[in-house]
Design an enzyme around this catalytic site. Sequence first.
Site, PDB file in Angstrom:
ATOM      1  CB  SER A 156      -0.911   0.035   1.231  1.00  0.00           C
ATOM      2  OG  SER A 156      -1.799  -1.055   1.235  1.00  0.00           O
TER       3      SER A 156
HETATM    4  N1  SAH Z   1      -1.399  -4.581   4.005  1.00  0.00           N
HETATM    5  C1  SAH Z   1      -0.648  -4.906   2.797  1.00  0.00           C
HETATM    6  C2  SAH Z   1      -1.456  -4.598   1.545  1.00  0.00           C
HETATM    7  C3  SAH Z   1      -1.318  -5.721   0.561  1.00  0.00           C
HETATM    8  S1  SAH Z   1      -2.456  -5.687  -0.778  1.00  0.00           S
HETATM    9  C4  SAH Z   1       0.692  -4.218   2.774  1.00  0.00           C
HETATM   10  O1  SAH Z   1       0.918  -3.319   3.591  1.00  0.00           O
HETATM   11  O2  SAH Z   1       1.529  -4.587   1.946  1.00  0.00           O
HETATM   12  C5  SAH Z   1      -3.816  -6.613  -0.122  1.00  0.00           C
HETATM   13  C6  SAH Z   1      -3.545  -8.041   0.275  1.00  0.00           C
HETATM   14  O3  SAH Z   1      -4.820  -8.629   0.594  1.00  0.00           O
HETATM   15  C7  SAH Z   1      -2.930  -8.937  -0.799  1.00  0.00           C
HETATM   16  O4  SAH Z   1      -1.747  -9.491  -0.297  1.00  0.00           O
HETATM   17  C8  SAH Z   1      -3.996 -10.006  -1.041  1.00  0.00           C
HETATM   18  O5  SAH Z   1      -3.453 -11.281  -1.345  1.00  0.00           O
HETATM   19  C9  SAH Z   1      -4.751  -9.996   0.272  1.00  0.00           C
HETATM   20  N2  SAH Z   1      -6.110 -10.536   0.208  1.00  0.00           N
HETATM   21  C10 SAH Z   1      -7.039 -10.429  -0.776  1.00  0.00           C
HETATM   22  N3  SAH Z   1      -8.172 -11.077  -0.461  1.00  0.00           N
HETATM   23  C11 SAH Z   1      -7.973 -11.632   0.776  1.00  0.00           C
HETATM   24  C12 SAH Z   1      -8.767 -12.446   1.647  1.00  0.00           C
HETATM   25  N4  SAH Z   1     -10.000 -12.829   1.321  1.00  0.00           N
HETATM   26  N5  SAH Z   1      -8.226 -12.822   2.822  1.00  0.00           N
HETATM   27  C13 SAH Z   1      -6.968 -12.452   3.179  1.00  0.00           C
HETATM   28  N6  SAH Z   1      -6.170 -11.699   2.401  1.00  0.00           N
HETATM   29  C14 SAH Z   1      -6.661 -11.291   1.211  1.00  0.00           C
END
Ligand code: SAH
Length: 212
Positions: free
Chosen positions: A63
Amino acid sequence: MDQHRHKGQRGKLIRTLIQKGIRDEEVLKAIYQVPRHLFMDSSFEDFAYQDKAFPIAADQTISQPYTVAFQTALLQLSKGLKVLEIGTGSGYQAAVLCELGVKLYTIERQKELFTQTRSLMSKLRYNLRMKFGDGFAGMPTFAPFDRIIVTCGAPDIPLELLKQLKKGGRMVIPVGNDTQQMKLVKKDEAGEVSVENHGDFRFVPMLPNRSS
Ligand code: SAH
């Protein structure tokens, strides 16, 4: 390694976040502490402290710092609160939450990211509980949570997560398909739920469980 020049770059990032309207001192301090360049591919190291999202493994993104700051500020955290994060991804948002002294639980559905981030978090000595699984299900064993933060774009506010939110608690969740609106969901002491809108953002989608 976290070097002097990285700290200098983080100082600049903090000034950018302040200019963009982030005022929460504790949140800014936490972001200053976290070596973001270690949460991304080393080929992006020179850009790690730009206020931008970048690709990580499994077609996901780390993010944007502004988004991390904005969501974290909306949570209104204090030390010791029990917090659930959906979407561990790179672990960057998780690290910022750990710096704020909360008890963190986080879920990721991509095995590759889960495994990679678990080893990074332990290397950096962040203490948190990580689960490989489906964020839509939350973590009922450890519920209820004082705060819930969702870091992927959800189709709506998942009922199961709402159930796992403590009375008096807050959930910050981007809701929508192409773009998302940042929703602040508050559950009052009587269990009544209200929702506030905090502007448009763009996230990777929250996807259903891989095995279903
Ligand atoms: N908080 C992270 C943002 C990553 S992007 C950071 O700081 O890097 C969002 C993430 O949500 C991705 O890694 C994706 O695989 C995950 N995601 C998507 N759907 C999900 C679900 N149903 N349960 C858990 N994680 C999920």
